[in-house]
Motif scaffolding. Structure first.
Motif, PDB file in Angstrom:
ATOM      1  N   ASN A 196     -19.710 -37.079  41.163  1.00 15.73           N
ATOM      2  CA  ASN A 196     -19.903 -38.371  40.382  1.00 15.73           C
ATOM      3  C   ASN A 196     -21.153 -38.635  39.755  1.00 15.73           C
ATOM      4  N   VAL A 197     -22.449 -38.305  40.328  1.00 13.71           N
ATOM      5  CA  VAL A 197     -23.553 -38.624  39.840  1.00 13.71           C
ATOM      6  C   VAL A 197     -23.680 -37.635  38.334  1.00 13.71           C
ATOM      7  N   GLY A 198     -23.032 -36.565  38.175  1.00 13.72           N
ATOM      8  CA  GLY A 198     -22.809 -35.869  36.944  1.00 13.72           C
ATOM      9  C   GLY A 198     -21.995 -36.575  36.285  1.00 13.72           C
ATOM     10  N   TYR A 199     -20.772 -37.279  36.526  1.00 11.48           N
ATOM     11  CA  TYR A 199     -20.123 -37.850  35.708  1.00 11.48           C
ATOM     12  C   TYR A 199     -21.006 -39.125  34.984  1.00 11.48           C
ATOM     13  N   LEU A 200     -21.475 -39.714  36.030  1.00 10.44           N
ATOM     14  CA  LEU A 200     -22.592 -41.009  35.602  1.00 10.44           C
ATOM     15  C   LEU A 200     -23.399 -40.342  34.502  1.00 10.44           C
ATOM     16  N   VAL A 201     -24.049 -39.471  34.622  1.00  7.63           N
ATOM     17  CA  VAL A 201     -25.091 -39.035  33.620  1.00  7.63           C
ATOM     18  C   VAL A 201     -24.251 -38.879  32.442  1.00  7.63           C
ATOM     19  N   ALA A 202     -23.094 -38.170  32.510  1.00  7.42           N
ATOM     20  CA  ALA A 202     -22.408 -37.713  31.334  1.00  7.42           C
ATOM     21  C   ALA A 202     -22.020 -38.770  30.555  1.00  7.42           C
ATOM     22  N   GLY A 203     -21.514 -40.120  31.056  1.00 10.86           N
ATOM     23  CA  GLY A 203     -21.064 -40.974  30.437  1.00 10.86           C
ATOM     24  C   GLY A 203     -22.198 -41.775  29.724  1.00 10.86           C
ATOM     25  N   VAL A 204     -23.194 -41.868  30.347  1.00  8.38           N
ATOM     26  CA  VAL A 204     -24.446 -42.511  29.675  1.00  8.38           C
ATOM     27  C   VAL A 204     -24.908 -41.573  28.480  1.00  8.38           C
ATOM     28  N   VAL A 205     -24.958 -40.370  28.581  1.00  9.85           N
ATOM     29  CA  VAL A 205     -25.278 -39.369  27.256  1.00  9.85           C
ATOM     30  C   VAL A 205     -24.379 -39.496  26.437  1.00  9.85           C
ATOM     31  N   PHE A 206     -23.114 -39.549  26.776  1.00 10.20           N
ATOM     32  CA  PHE A 206     -21.981 -39.565  25.776  1.00 10.20           C
ATOM     33  C   PHE A 206     -22.204 -40.808  24.845  1.00 10.20           C
ATOM     34  N   ASP A 207     -22.435 -41.908  25.643  1.00  8.00           N
ATOM     35  CA  ASP A 207     -22.550 -43.245  24.688  1.00  8.00           C
ATOM     36  C   ASP A 207     -23.871 -43.066  23.813  1.00  8.00           C
ATOM     37  N   PHE A 208     -24.961 -42.636  24.415  1.00  7.70           N
ATOM     38  CA  PHE A 208     -26.007 -42.608  23.773  1.00  7.70           C
ATOM     39  C   PHE A 208     -26.282 -41.675  22.580  1.00  7.70           C
ATOM     40  N   VAL A 213     -17.555 -46.530  25.878  1.00  6.22           N
ATOM     41  CA  VAL A 213     -16.569 -45.984  26.750  1.00  6.22           C
ATOM     42  C   VAL A 213     -17.325 -45.331  28.189  1.00  6.22           C
ATOM     43  N   GLY A 214     -18.309 -44.482  27.743  1.00  2.68           N
ATOM     44  CA  GLY A 214     -18.916 -43.661  28.847  1.00  2.68           C
ATOM     45  C   GLY A 214     -19.629 -44.827  30.019  1.00  2.68           C
ATOM     46  N   LYS A 215     -20.143 -45.781  29.350  1.00  2.00           N
ATOM     47  CA  LYS A 215     -20.604 -46.701  30.408  1.00  2.00           C
ATOM     48  C   LYS A 215     -19.550 -47.485  31.341  1.00  2.00           C
ATOM     49  N   ILE A 216     -18.326 -47.878  30.661  1.00  2.43           N
ATOM     50  CA  ILE A 216     -16.941 -48.289  31.186  1.00  2.43           C
ATOM     51  C   ILE A 216     -16.946 -47.248  32.383  1.00  2.43           C
ATOM     52  N   ALA A 217     -16.504 -46.021  32.029  1.00  2.00           N
ATOM     53  CA  ALA A 217     -16.172 -45.028  32.993  1.00  2.00           C
ATOM     54  C   ALA A 217     -17.267 -44.869  33.993  1.00  2.00           C
ATOM     55  N   GLY A 218     -18.514 -45.201  33.655  1.00  2.00           N
ATOM     56  CA  GLY A 218     -19.221 -44.980  34.638  1.00  2.00           C
ATOM     57  C   GLY A 218     -19.372 -45.973  36.193  1.00  2.00           C
ATOM     58  N   ILE A 219     -18.579 -47.030  35.624  1.00  2.02           N
ATOM     59  CA  ILE A 219     -18.167 -47.886  36.739  1.00  2.02           C
ATOM     60  C   ILE A 219     -17.729 -47.408  38.067  1.00  2.02           C
ATOM     61  N   HIS A 256     -14.165 -58.782  24.820  1.00  3.09           N
ATOM     62  CA  HIS A 256     -12.680 -58.533  24.553  1.00  3.09           C
ATOM     63  C   HIS A 256     -12.351 -58.460  26.092  1.00  3.09           C
ATOM     64  N   PRO A 257     -11.184 -58.958  26.323  1.00  2.00           N
ATOM     65  CA  PRO A 257     -10.607 -59.017  27.647  1.00  2.00           C
ATOM     66  C   PRO A 257     -10.280 -57.545  28.266  1.00  2.00           C
ATOM     67  N   TYR A 258     -10.032 -56.623  27.419  1.00  2.00           N
ATOM     68  CA  TYR A 258      -9.865 -55.433  27.875  1.00  2.00           C
ATOM     69  C   TYR A 258     -11.056 -54.823  28.660  1.00  2.00           C
ATOM     70  N   TYR A 259     -12.181 -55.172  28.316  1.00  2.00           N
ATOM     71  CA  TYR A 259     -13.470 -54.766  28.979  1.00  2.00           C
ATOM     72  C   TYR A 259     -13.499 -55.369  30.481  1.00  2.00           C
ATOM     73  N   VAL A 260     -13.232 -56.580  30.466  1.00  2.00           N
ATOM     74  CA  VAL A 260     -13.012 -57.013  31.913  1.00  2.00           C
ATOM     75  C   VAL A 260     -11.878 -56.435  32.679  1.00  2.00           C
ATOM     76  N   MET A 261     -10.873 -56.233  32.091  1.00  2.00           N
ATOM     77  CA  MET A 261      -9.655 -55.368  32.660  1.00  2.00           C
ATOM     78  C   MET A 261      -9.643 -54.187  33.277  1.00  2.00           C
ATOM     79  N   SER A 262     -10.529 -53.587  32.327  1.00  2.00           N
ATOM     80  CA  SER A 262     -11.190 -52.160  32.496  1.00  2.00           C
ATOM     81  C   SER A 262     -11.892 -51.929  33.697  1.00  2.00           C
TER      82      SER A 262
END
Length: 428
Positions: A115-127, A242-248, A318-324
Motif C-alpha cells: 500500500n506504500v506503493g499504491y499511495l505513491v502511485a496515486g500521487v504520481v498519477f495525479d501529478f 482521484v489518485g489522492k482520494i484513493a490514497g486515503i 462536491h458531496p461525492y468527495y466527502v462520500m468517497s
C-alpha cells in the motif's frame, strides 16, 4: 490502464472494461496458476527475474505505440505473464521465511508495504495528469498515460540489481552445478507434476469456492482502478484528484494492517476474512446514498479540511468527495482485517513444498473481481456516461450488493469451505 485503453487506443467504455475483465484478467490468472508450480520447481529468485524481464519488455511496448493490436498483443498480454510470475514469489517467500507465530503479522506487513506503493502511485498519477507535460524523445511524444507507464518501466529496471543481490548461498552453489538446459527440462517436468498433484487435492477445490466469494470483494477494490478514474472525471470534473482520494485507503492500510495483524494473530484467517468482508461491504453502501445528505458535511469543517486541505481543491466541495472519503475509510478498516488474511489462508493450508502453488491461488479473486469489473463499462455507460443525465448512486448500489455476496456466502457455506490452517486449531 482503463484511461489509456479509452483515450490513447480509442476503445469505448464497454470495450475497455471487457478487455480488462474478460481478456487480461483471465490471462493473468491462468499464468499465475502455472507460475505457482513453476516457482516451486525452479525457485523464487529465478521466477522473479523472469517476470521482471517480461514486464520490462511489455511496458516498453506500451510506451512506444498507440496501435491497438500491437499494444495489446505485445504489451498488455506479456504484462499479464510478467505480473503473474511475480505473484507466487512474494507469497511463497513470506510463508517460507516466517514461523506460525510470525505469519499473520508477516502478511500484514507485506500488505502494508504494497500500500506504500499504491499511495505513491496515486500521487504520481495525479501529478502527471495535472502537470500536462509534453515531452518529446526522438520523435516520440508520450501521452500522460504513456508517461505513467514510463515511471513504471523505470521502477521495473531498478528491480534488476535488487534481484541480483537476493542470491542465497544455496542458489549460487546450485547454479554452478547445473546447466540451463537441464534446469529447464527438470523444471518443466516438476511443474507439470506439481500441477497434477494440485488438481488431485480436495483442499484445492474448497479453496476455489472460498476465492470465488472473495472475488466479489476484490471487484470493489479493483473498481478504484477501472471505474473510479472515469467516475471522478465525469462527476467531479476533468483531472479530479482521484489518485489522492484513493490514497486515503493506502494511508489507513499502511498503519492499520500491521496493527490488526498483530492483534488478531490468535484468530483464524477464515474468521477474520468474514468479519473484515462484512465491514467492507457496509462501507460501499455510503456511495449509494443521496448526495444531498452529505452537503452539510461537505460545506462544514470536515469538507473544508478534506477538499481545501488534503486535496488542495478550490471553490465548493462536491458531496461525492466527502462520500468517497467516508466510504474508503470504512472499507479500509474492513480491508485491514480481511485482505492480508486471504493470502495467509492460502499459504496456511498449503502442503509442504507447494507454498507457491497455493499462494498463486490467492490471486484467483482478482480474476473473479476483474470479470465482474468487466461489466463496469456497461454500468458506466448506463449510469455515469460521459455526456447526458447520470444516476451514479444506482451504479454504486449494484457494487454494494455485489460486495455483500462475499461475507454472506462465507457464512452460509463455511462448513464446506473451511480447511484446517497449519499451526492453528479449527475454531468456529
Amino acid at each position: 490502464m482503463i484511461l489509456w485503453l479509452s483515450k490513447d487506443l480509442g476503445f469505448s467504455d464497454q470495450a475497455a472494461g471487457a478487455l480488462v475483465g474478460w481478456v487480461w484478467a483471465p490471462a493473468m490468472t491462468v499464468f499465475t496458476l502455472l507460475a505457482g508450480s513453476l516457482t516451486d520447481a525452479i525457485g523464487l529468485r529465478r521466477t522473479f527475474f523472469l517476470g521482471v524481464t517480461i514486464c520490462t519488455f511489455a511496458r516498453s511496448v506500451m510506451i512506444g505505440t498507440t496501435i491497438p493490436w500491437l499494444a495489446l498483443l505485445c504489451g498488455v498480454l506479456p504484462l499479464a505473464i510478467g505480473e503473474a510470475l511475480g505473484t507466487p514469489v512474494l507469497l511463497a517467500a513470506t510463508r517460507v521465511y516466517s514461523t506460525t507465530q510470525q505469519r499473520s503479522i508477516a502478511f500484514s506487513i507485506i500488505y502494508a508495504i504494497m500500500n506504500v506503493g499504491y499511495l505513491v502511485a496515486g500521487v504520481v498519477f495525479d501529478f502527471i495528469r495535472r502537470s500536462d507535460f509534453h515531452p518529446s524523445f526522438f520523435g516520440l511524444a508520450p501521452t500522460p498515460h504513456q508517461q505513467l507507464f514510463m515511471v513504471s518501466l523505470a521502477l521495473e529496471i531498478v528491480l534488476f540489481p535488487t534481484i541480483y543481490f537476493l542470491r542465497s548461498r544455496q542458489e549460487r552453489q546450485r547454479n554452478t552445478h547445473s546447466t540451463m538446459l537441464a534446469t529447464v527440462r527438470a523444471s518443466a517436468a516438476e511443474t507439470i507434476d506439481l500441477f497434477k498433484r494440485l488438481l488431485g487435492q480436495s483442499a484445492f477445490f474448497r479453496l476455489l469456492v472460498f476465492f470465488l466469494l472473495i472475488g466479489f470483494l476484490k471487484a470493489i477494490f479493483l473498481q478504484m482502478d477501472y471505474v473510479f478514474p472515469k467516475f471522478g472525471d465525469r462527476e467531479l470534473g476533468l483531472n479530479a484528484p482521484v489518485g489522492k482520494i484513493a490514497g486515503i485507503n493506502s494511508i489507513i492500510i499502511i498503519f492499520l494492517a500491521p496493527v490488526v495483524g498483530a492483534l488478531t494473530q490468535k484468530f483464524s484467517a477464515y474468521r477474520m476474512v468474514v468479519f473484515g468482508g462484512a465491514i467492507c461491504a457496509a462501507g460501499v453502501f455510503v456511495m449509494a446514498l443521496p448526495t444531498n445528505w452529505f452537503e452539510p458535511l461537505a460545506n462544514g469543517a470536515f469538507g473544508d479540511w478534506l477538499g481545501h486541505g488534503y486535496l488542495r481543491l478550490h471553490g465548493a466541495i462536491h458531496p461525492y468527495y466527502v462520500m468517497s472519503a467516508l466510504y474508503l475509510t470504512v472499507f479500509s478498516v474492513g480491508e485491514a482485517f480481511y485482505s492480508p488474511r486471504v493470502y495467509e489462508y492460502a499459504a496456511a493450508i498449503a502442503p509442504k513444498g507447494q507454498e507457491a502453488s497455493y499462494g498463486a491461488l490467492a490471486y484467483i479473486p482478482f480474476l473473479i473481481g476483474k470479470v465482474l469489473v468487466g461489466t463496469s463499462g456497461w454500468l458506466l455507460a448506463m449510469f455515469c456516461p460521459a455526456t447526458g443525465p447520470r444516476r451514479s448512486d444506482l451504479m454504486w448500489l449494484i457494487f454494494a450488493c455485489a460486495a455483500s455476496v462475499a461475507p454472506i456466502g462465507l457464512l452460509l457455506f463455511r462448513s464446506y469451505i473451511r480447511v484446517p490452517e497449519a499451526g492453528r486449531e479449527q475454531t468456529s
